[in-house]
Design a protein around this motif. Structure first.
Motif, PDB file in Angstrom:
ATOM      1  N   PHE A  17       0.820  -1.210   0.000  1.00 22.99           N
ATOM      2  CA  PHE A  17       0.000   0.000   0.000  1.00 22.99           C
ATOM      3  C   PHE A  17       0.852   1.257   0.000  1.00 22.99           C
ATOM      4  O   PHE A  17       0.497   2.262  -0.618  1.00 22.99           O
ATOM      5  CB  PHE A  17      -0.962  -0.007   1.191  1.00 22.99           C
ATOM      6  N   ARG A  18       1.989   1.222   0.702  1.00 20.49           N
ATOM      7  CA  ARG A  18       2.882   2.373   0.675  1.00 20.49           C
ATOM      8  C   ARG A  18       3.435   2.608  -0.719  1.00 20.49           C
ATOM      9  O   ARG A  18       3.498   3.745  -1.206  1.00 20.49           O
ATOM     10  CB  ARG A  18       4.026   2.174   1.674  1.00 20.49           C
ATOM     11  N   LEU A  20       2.008   1.634  -3.539  1.00 22.49           N
ATOM     12  CA  LEU A  20       0.894   2.044  -4.390  1.00 22.49           C
ATOM     13  C   LEU A  20       0.604   3.535  -4.215  1.00 22.49           C
ATOM     14  O   LEU A  20       0.437   4.266  -5.200  1.00 22.49           O
ATOM     15  CB  LEU A  20      -0.343   1.217  -4.053  1.00 22.49           C
ATOM     16  N   CYS A  21       0.572   3.982  -2.970  1.00 23.54           N
ATOM     17  CA  CYS A  21       0.328   5.411  -2.712  1.00 23.54           C
ATOM     18  C   CYS A  21       1.447   6.266  -3.297  1.00 23.54           C
ATOM     19  O   CYS A  21       1.198   7.326  -3.883  1.00 23.54           O
ATOM     20  CB  CYS A  21       0.219   5.658  -1.214  1.00 23.54           C
ATOM     21  N   ALA A  22       2.691   5.788  -3.154  1.00 24.41           N
ATOM     22  CA  ALA A  22       3.819   6.542  -3.697  1.00 24.41           C
ATOM     23  C   ALA A  22       3.731   6.633  -5.218  1.00 24.41           C
ATOM     24  O   ALA A  22       3.994   7.686  -5.813  1.00 24.41           O
ATOM     25  CB  ALA A  22       5.131   5.890  -3.277  1.00 24.41           C
ATOM     26  N   ILE A  24       0.977   6.501  -7.053  1.00 22.93           N
ATOM     27  CA  ILE A  24      -0.115   7.412  -7.398  1.00 22.93           C
ATOM     28  C   ILE A  24       0.324   8.860  -7.245  1.00 22.93           C
ATOM     29  O   ILE A  24       0.045   9.705  -8.102  1.00 22.93           O
ATOM     30  CB  ILE A  24      -1.351   7.115  -6.525  1.00 22.93           C
ATOM     31  N   LEU A  25       1.038   9.157  -6.178  1.00 23.07           N
ATOM     32  CA  LEU A  25       1.511  10.527  -5.954  1.00 23.07           C
ATOM     33  C   LEU A  25       2.492  10.956  -7.031  1.00 23.07           C
ATOM     34  O   LEU A  25       2.439  12.087  -7.529  1.00 23.07           O
ATOM     35  CB  LEU A  25       2.161  10.636  -4.569  1.00 23.07           C
TER      36      LEU A  25
END
Length: 209
Positions: A17-18, A20-22, A24-25
């Protein structure tokens, strides 16, 4: 399954998840940078408005402080950009005197303006026994007696910019056009009908987006 295995799976999920978030950002940042670069390279310019003429059908100040007016104005708008289109989502036209609105708002139908295109509109703006502030009523009466009234034709609206397939969010549009109207023996207009006088103005308008 041991507690050690559950902890290992939990750590893997958190890492996933970390990441994935990175990702996306990073993707959002890249898209934003590209849009800003394209915007900076194209250098969008505000549309240019001209008040071409105004035909006055009625302009009567009565007691107590009531103004009845009826105009038809011709406005042209030019898109100076050669790579950017403009969506006029809403345009409301009205007249003001000393910053006080003296007519109702007349809506211009939404339209799209392509590169370097010019649009011309001729809306009617009017008001029937519109209350005028006492201090403005005195000044307006004095101006009429002297034979000249300085009005402002205003346009308030919303616009969007189109670059390729990208369409921006809505921006406020404020247009202010000075209209110098003369009366009586000083009139510079042309009689075009019963009690109707047409004034050729051709004045540039201030535009803020």
């Amino acid at each position: 399954m041991s507690a050690k295995d559950c902890g290992s799976h939990g750590q893997k999920r958190r890492r996933f998840f970390r990441r994935l978030c990175a990702a996306i950002l990073v993707l959002a940042f890249i898209v934003l940078v590209v849009v800003l670069l394209v915007w900076a390279i194209l250098q969008p310019n505000k549309p240019r408005f001209i008040l071409q003429d105004a035909t006055v059908y009625a302009f009567n100040l009565s007691t107590p402080n009531l103004l009845t007016s009826n105009f038809q104005v011709t406005l042209s708008a030019r898109n100076p950009n050669d790579k950017i289109g403009i969506y006029y989502d809403r345009l409301d036209v009205y007249a003001s005197y000393h910053s006080q609105q003296i007519t109702l708002r007349t809506a211009i139908p939404p339209t799209y303006q392509g590169h370097k295109e010019i649009n011309v509109w001729s809306p009617f703006i009017y008001g029937n026994e519109v209350p005028v502030a006492p201090y403005n009523s005195v000044a307006l009466g004095q101006d009429q007696a002297s034979g000249a009234v300085q009005l402002t034709i205003r346009i308030d609206g919303r616009v969007r910019w189109k670059v390729g397939t990208f369409i921006s969010g809505r921006y406020h549009l404020y247009v202010r056009c000075p209209a110098y109207i003369t009366f009586g023996t000083r009139t510079t207009g042309v009689i075009v009908g019963n009690n109707a006088i047409k004034y050729q103005l051709v004045t540039s308008c201030s535009v803020n987006v």
